[in-house]
Every structure is written in structure tokens, then in C-alpha cells.
Design an enzyme around this catalytic site. Structure first.
Site, PDB file in Angstrom:
ATOM      1  N   CYS A   2      49.727  40.041  36.024  1.00 36.03           N
ATOM      2  CA  CYS A   2      49.516  38.980  35.072  1.00 36.03           C
ATOM      3  C   CYS A   2      50.799  38.613  34.298  1.00 36.03           C
ATOM      4  CB  CYS A   2      48.419  39.397  34.118  1.00 36.03           C
ATOM      5  SG  CYS A   2      47.825  38.081  33.099  1.00 36.03           S
ATOM      6  N   ARG A  27      47.495  37.803  27.685  1.00 31.94           N
ATOM      7  CA  ARG A  27      47.119  37.208  28.961  1.00 31.94           C
ATOM      8  C   ARG A  27      46.011  37.991  29.660  1.00 31.94           C
ATOM      9  NH1 ARG A  27      51.757  34.026  30.949  1.00 31.94           N
ATOM     10  NH2 ARG A  27      51.208  34.521  33.107  1.00 31.94           N
ATOM     11  N   TRP A  74      46.697  42.498  36.171  1.00 31.36           N
ATOM     12  CA  TRP A  74      45.277  42.160  36.207  1.00 31.36           C
ATOM     13  C   TRP A  74      44.867  42.273  37.664  1.00 31.36           C
ATOM     14  CZ3 TRP A  74      42.369  37.722  37.996  1.00 31.36           C
ATOM     15  CH2 TRP A  74      41.076  37.634  37.465  1.00 31.36           C
ATOM     16  N   ASN A  99      53.592  38.535  40.247  1.00 31.99           N
ATOM     17  CA  ASN A  99      52.377  37.803  39.884  1.00 31.99           C
ATOM     18  C   ASN A  99      51.990  36.924  41.061  1.00 31.99           C
ATOM     19  OD1 ASN A  99      52.277  38.854  37.354  1.00 31.99           O
ATOM     20  ND2 ASN A  99      52.967  37.010  36.293  1.00 31.99           N
ATOM     21  N   GLY A 100      50.682  36.740  41.280  1.00 32.94           N
ATOM     22  CA  GLY A 100      50.226  35.859  42.345  1.00 32.94           C
ATOM     23  C   GLY A 100      49.487  36.620  43.433  1.00 32.94           C
ATOM     24  N   GLU A 483      29.983  25.411  26.350  1.00 34.67           N
ATOM     25  CA  GLU A 483      31.121  26.121  25.769  1.00 34.67           C
ATOM     26  C   GLU A 483      30.656  27.271  24.889  1.00 34.67           C
ATOM     27  OE1 GLU A 483      35.083  27.079  24.504  1.00 34.67           O
ATOM     28  OE2 GLU A 483      34.140  26.326  26.318  1.00 34.67           O
ATOM     29  N   LYS A 487      31.669  31.184  25.497  1.00 37.31           N
ATOM     30  CA  LYS A 487      32.334  32.020  24.502  1.00 37.31           C
ATOM     31  C   LYS A 487      31.564  33.320  24.279  1.00 37.31           C
ATOM     32  CE  LYS A 487      35.967  29.848  23.700  1.00 37.31           C
ATOM     33  NZ  LYS A 487      35.923  29.565  25.134  1.00 37.31           N
ATOM     34  N   GLU A 490      32.131  35.577  27.261  1.00 39.77           N
ATOM     35  CA  GLU A 490      33.497  36.058  27.410  1.00 39.77           C
ATOM     36  C   GLU A 490      33.792  37.261  26.531  1.00 39.77           C
ATOM     37  OE1 GLU A 490      36.550  32.529  28.523  1.00 39.77           O
ATOM     38  OE2 GLU A 490      35.554  32.287  26.601  1.00 39.77           O
ATOM     39  N   HIS A 506      12.069  22.148  32.840  1.00 41.13           N
ATOM     40  CA  HIS A 506      12.225  22.150  34.293  1.00 41.13           C
ATOM     41  C   HIS A 506      12.732  23.490  34.814  1.00 41.13           C
ATOM     42  CE1 HIS A 506      11.308  17.914  34.575  1.00 41.13           C
ATOM     43  NE2 HIS A 506      12.222  17.648  33.652  1.00 41.13           N
ATOM     44  N   LYS A 605      44.381  35.366  30.546  1.00 39.05           N
ATOM     45  CA  LYS A 605      44.602  34.109  29.822  1.00 39.05           C
ATOM     46  C   LYS A 605      45.108  33.010  30.750  1.00 39.05           C
ATOM     47  CE  LYS A 605      45.010  31.580  26.086  1.00 39.05           C
ATOM     48  NZ  LYS A 605      43.785  31.124  25.402  1.00 39.05           N
TER      49      LYS A 605
END
Length: 610
Positions: A2, A27, A74, A99-100, A483, A487, A490, A506, A605
Site C-alpha cells: 500500500c 492508507r 495491504w 505497490n500494485g 453512504e 460508513k 466500514e 418490495h 485508503k
């Protein structure tokens, strides 16, 4: 992924590496490590858990050096173990951080194993370390070995490499993941984020796609994809150290929630100074470009995607042109209908979200050439790849769960709707003045919503013991329900769903009972009476409702209906104000549960992998 930091200097770089990794903690990560060249040898310290644990180990081992690299990981390939943590080392000679994701790592692993390389980890990163070592064994310099190796890689990467046989050099490469070079006096740096090196230098070079770089104490050389030396622009970062410190707050998320009046005011500054919705806010040729637009396509991920869903209501209402909103990671893998008259809007806090960047490339390849980035980092990848830009001046956002970036994105998107509507003759002078007046009052309205924090905190205990929650909204407030649910998921790890209130009967109504708290976003707008009917459906099933409304509505509280009111309804801008209570609710529920607010488990992040 990360976070990456590297330094070459005449002083001990270990404190610089550790400080940089601490500044990258926001992050998200699950392990950390450093590798340095000391007395002609690679010394490496890695730990799962927090940077502080790795720092303590490095101090206990007495690690000191003038050249080194560090990483917060990460997990993608391989579990959270010390052997999978970065840096990775090849034959005790070469150390690398990455990273990646390397997409062809399995083929390369098989090839390298056939050459006699032994793998100690499950990661794709170790493949890169051995591949560079293999090219070094053919007599290449460290830079040439890196340049040869990256040509054999498929995927995304940011790399920093050191070699004990060349202790005066560090090399780096970038493709698809952010990486920058920091320029000092007799010392130089690499980092994935300027915050990692801002205590040492503010002069940075943002590497372009495919760039490689060689760093010594004396200077930096940058090469393009053809290995040709190039000059890249030097930027002076305006990231402040104060924005990276907690100050009087308990968490960065709390700090950033309370910074929203200022962040919104800063984002509004150009709009207010221009006296209205001037297309020039988006770029010099924005007026001519906007005049040709017949549709809008918004591409984003996560919280930014929900900002796009709000914007769809605004754009279609204020401009009369169709607006589509796609999750970037889905858009890039389907056949899309794009064209030269479609405005493609990408939204990202970091400007480096890989899925969004790839979606933009897909749109361009499909015929769209009118591109606009709404972003918080001016020199990141998305702005550089877009013709137009509007910056959200939120400042550094450290908490993984986005707050002020979200509300400033909404402000920018409202300005876009206003500019398009004005050019199309849908917003006359009087209407523009009225909307501008609403914007001027917005920071104050947000502050009023923040003042509700004690009331919202009192609700937190009612949620903390629950395993599920439902968030409801209608119209432009439905994305705020989404949202709010995100939150809560998370940072408190409570399963939550956001639903259009009209869809309750429904399906989701089957879940409602006394153990399912139902949060309702219900300001005094045209759909209020519809929402009240939906609330009756919940009450009839014994559900407990928690209603965020405003002073103009006629909600009555009862044992089953708990009500918190913002001071007044703010018209079209209501979603921005209503975002504040759901942020505060998630924050205080997480406090009660004792979860890691700023660094929730499994999340990062800046998501620079698929």
C-alpha cells in the site's frame, strides 16, 4: 500495495523511513518493513501489525544506514505473514518494495524457478525481486536490470529497489500506481504519497506512466518507457504538516468530519469569486467543450460513486440532459456507448484509483474525448489524463473512511450542474443568484449539523449491540442512505444496507423487527409525505426508527421513532448537510464498539489495484 518510502542521504535514513511509513498509515495496511544497506549488507526488519512494532524491532537491532526503503503492505497475494511482508530480498543482494499487482506473476515464477530461484513468500512481488536479480546476473547495472525487468511485467506497479553491490544508488519505476521522487539537498527520496516525505522536502517530481528513475545523493535521472532520459516538471507541494497531525481530536476521521465547513468554503472560493457558475472554473476551454455536450457519464468507486448518484439528480434537474453513473470497475468491462458529445466525469479523492483510471481509458477508447476530473490531488493521474479539472480543496484526508472528500465532491458536482445548466439557458440570472446564495450559506449549515454531535452520540449505544441496520432515503437523499450504510459498515463492522424508501415493501421489509434499527434520511422536500408512509410500514412491524430531518418537517418523536433535526432545510444542497449526521453516527457507533476508526480492517485508503 500500500505505501512506499525510500531515501538516500548522508545522514541516517532509518528515522526518515519510519516517519514516512507512519505518515502512510492512513492508507490502511496489515504489515510493515524496511530494508537498508549497512556495512555492505542488506539488513531487513519486517513485522505484521503496526509500524510501531516494526520500529521497536529496528531500534532493538540497532539498524542505521544512509540508503534504505520501506513499505506498508495491504495483502493481495498471500496472507498476512512476516514472510509475505515487504521488502522482499533476492539472494541477500537486492531488496525491493512494490505497490500494485503483477498479472503474469505465475508465468514468471515458473520461469524463475526453472532458473534455480527459490521463493520464500506467496507474493507476486518476490517475482519482481528475483527477475531484477536475474538481469543483474547478466552483467547489467541496477538501473538497466530494472528497465529490462519491467518490460517483462504485465500489470500495475510502483517499485523501489536497492542493491548491496551498488550502495550509492536507488532505482524506481512506475506503471499504473502512484510514485513520486522527492528532491533534497544532498539527499533524495521516493514515495507513493508526498505526505511520507513532506518533513524532509516539498520539491517533488511525479513520475509518468512507464517512467524509471535513478537516485543518488547528487541528483536524480528520469527515463521514459523507451529508456530515454527525460525532464519531468518539479512541483512544490502545498501539503502542510499540520494537516497530517491530529491536533485536539481523538481520530483523523473526527478531525476531518469537523473540517468540513472549512473544506467546503475553500472549494467554494473560486465559484463565489467568479460570481456564479463560470465554466472557466473547469479549464480555459471548458465553455466551448460544455456547449457541445449532450449527455454526462460519471465514473467512480465507493463513496465517490455515491457522490455521482447525487449529481445525477442535480444534473438532470438543472440541465435537462441525461446523466448516467457507473461503478468504474464495472464500466471498464462492458461494451459502452460513448461518443464525442458525451462528457465523461471521473471522481476520485486520490486521483490514483486504478479502476477509475482504467474506466477513463476505456471511455476514451470508445470515442469520448470530453473528459473532466473532480479530484483532491492536482498532480495525480486522473487530472493529468483529463482535459478539464475541478479541484476539491479538502486538504489531506487521512482517515480511510472518506468524509470531507465526499462533501467537497458534492460541492464540485453541484457547480458542474450549475455551469452546464447556465450554458444551456436553464438557469437565468435570478436563479443563479439564488443558488449562489444557497452555496454561500452552506458552510454555516454544515456547522449547524456538526453541532448535533452530542445528540447523535447518544444514539450510538442503541446501534453498537446490533448486527444489522437499514438506511432509507428517497430521491436525491437515497444516495445519502447508501453512504450512511457504507460508513457504518466500514468502521463499525455492522452489516448495513441503503435502500430507496419506496422499495421497502418490495423485499427489505421482511427483515424489519425490533432488532433491526432503521435510519431514515427525511428532510422537508417534495417526497417527505411518501417517506412518512414508508415509516408507517416500519412502525407496523415493530421496527425502531432513527430519523434525520430538519426543523421544517412535522415529524413527531415517540418510543419507536427517534428524531434529530438540522436547523433548516437547505433546498437542493440538502444531501450535503444530511451527509454530516450519518458520518457522525458511524463514528460514534465505532467508538462504542472500540474498533479502529481511522484504519478499519481489510481496507486501504488509496486503492491502486483491481
Amino acid at each position: 500495495m500500500c505505501g512506499i518510502v525510500g531515501a538516500i542521504a548522508s545522514r541516517d535514513v532509518v528515522p526518515l523511513l519510519v516517519d514516512g511509513l507512519k505518515r502512510l498509515e492512513y492508507r490502511g495496511y496489515d504489515s510493515a518493513g524496511i530494508a537498508v544497506i549497512e556495512d555492505g549488507k542488506i539488513r531487513r526488519v519486517r513485522r505484521t501489525g503496526r509500524v510501531a512494532e516494526m520500529e521497536a524491532a529496528a531500534q532493538a537491532e540497532g539498524v542505521h544506514a544512509t540508503l534504505g526503503i520501506g513499505h506498508t503492505r495491504w495483502a493481495t497475494h498471500g496472507g498476512v505473514t512476516e514472510c509475505n511482508a515487504h521488502p522482499h530480498v533476492s539472494h541477500g543482494e537486492l531488496a525491493l518494495v512494490h505497490n500494485g499487482i503483477i498479472e503474469n506473476h505465475e508465468d514468471q515464477r515458473a520461469r524463475l524457478q526453472a532458473l534455480g530461484y527459490v521463493f520464500e513468500s506467496q507474493t507476486d512481488t518476490e517475482v519482481v525481486a528475483h527477475l531484477i536479480h536475474h538481469h543483474r546476473a547478466q552483467g547489467k547495472s541496477l538501473l538497466a536490470a530494472l528497465q529490462a525487468a519491467v518490460k517483462e511485467l504485465h500489470g500495475a506497479y510502483a517499485l523501489a529497489v536497492i542493491d548491496r553491490r551498488d550502495p550509492e544508488v536507488m532505482v524506481a519505476a512506475r506503471m499504473g500506481c502512484p510514485l513520486l521522487v522527492g528532491l533534497g539537498e544532498g539527499e533524495n527520496f521516493v514515495a507513493s504519497d508526498v505526505s511520507a516525505i513532506v518533513s524532509a522536502t516539498r520539491r517533488v517530481i511525479f513520475l509518468d506512466e512507464g517512467d524509471t528513475a535513478e537516485l543518488t545523493r547528487a541528483g536524480v535521472r528520469v527515463f521514459d518507457t523507451g529508456d530515454v532520459p527525460v525532464e519531468r516538471q518539479v512541483h512544490v507541494s502545498d501539503v502542510s504538516l499540520a494537516s497530517l497531525e491530529l491536533g485536539p481530536y481523538s481520530h483523523f476521521m473526527q478531525k476531518e468530519i469537523h473540517e468540513q465547513p472549512r473544506a467546503i468554503s475553500d472549494t467554494l472560493e473560486g465559484i463565489v469569486a467568479a460570481g456564479g457558475f463560470d465554466p472557466a472554473l473547469f479549464g480555459a476551454d471548458a465553455a466551448a467543450l460544455f456547449a457541445e455536450v449532450d449527455s454526462v457519464q460519471i465514473l467512480a468507486c465507493g463513496t465517490s460513486y455515491y457522490a455521482g448518484l447525487v449529481a445525477r439528480y442535480w444534473i438532470e434537474a438543472l440541465t435537462g440532459i441525461p446523466c448516467a453513473v457507473d461503478i468504474a470497475s464495472e464500466y471498464r468491462y462492458r461494451s459502452v456507448v460513448a461518443g464525442p458529445r458525451q462528457l465523461v466525469v471521473t471522481i476520485s479523492q486520490s486521483g490514483e484509483t486504478l479502476d477509475t483510471m482504467e474506466a477513463l481509458k476505456h471511455a476514451k477508447a470508445s470515442g469520448a474525448d470530453k473528459t473532466l476530473s473532480i479530484c483532491n490531488v492536482p498532480e495525480s493521474a486522473l487530472p493529468r489524463a483529463s482535459r478539464l479539472l475541478l479541484l476539491t480543496r479538502a486538504g489531506a484526508e487521512i482517515g480511510v473512511a472518506s468524509t470531507k472528500a465526499f462533501t467537497t465532491q458534492l460541492v464540485a458536482l453541484f457547480a458542474l450542474a450549475g455551469a452546464l445548466g447556465k450554458l444551456r439557458g436553464r438557469i437565468d440570472g435570478a436563479r443563479e443568484a439564488a443558488l449562489l446564495d444557497e452555496l454561500r450559506h452552506l458552510p454555516g449549515s454544515v456547522q449547524h449539523a456538526l453541532n448535533l454531535e452530542p445528540q447523535i452520540a447518544a444514539w450510538a449505544a442503541r446501534f453498537a449491540a446490533r448486527e444489522h441496520a437499514l438506511f432509507l432515503g428517497r430521491g436525491v437523499h437515497y444516495p445519502i442512505a447508501l453512504e450512511g450504510a457504507l460508513k457504518l459498515k466500514e468502521i463499525s463492522y455492522i452489516h448495513a444496507e441503503g435502500y430507496p424508501a419506496g422499495e421497502l415493501k418490495h423485499g427489505p421489509l421482511a427483515l424489519v423487527d425490533k432488532n433491526m434499527p432503521v435510519v431514515v434520511i427525511a428532510p422537508d422536500d417534495a417526497l417527505l409525505e411518501k417517506v412518512k408512509s414508508n415509516i408507517q410500514e416500519v412502525r407496523a412491524r415493530g421496527g425502531q426508527m432513527f430519523v434525520f430531518t430538519d426543523a421544517d418537517s412535522s415529524f413527531g418523536a415517540s418510543d419507536a421513532v427517534h428524531v434529530i433535526r438540522t436547523p433548516r432545510h437547505v433546498g437542493e444542497l440538502s444531501p450535503i448537510v444530511q451527509a454530516i449526521p450519518v458520518q457522525l453516527l458511524a463514528y460514534h457507533v465505532a467508538l462504542v464498539k472500540g474498533t479502529d476508526v481511522d484504519k478499519p480492517r481489510n481496507l486501504a485508503k488509496s486503492v491502486t489495484v483491481e
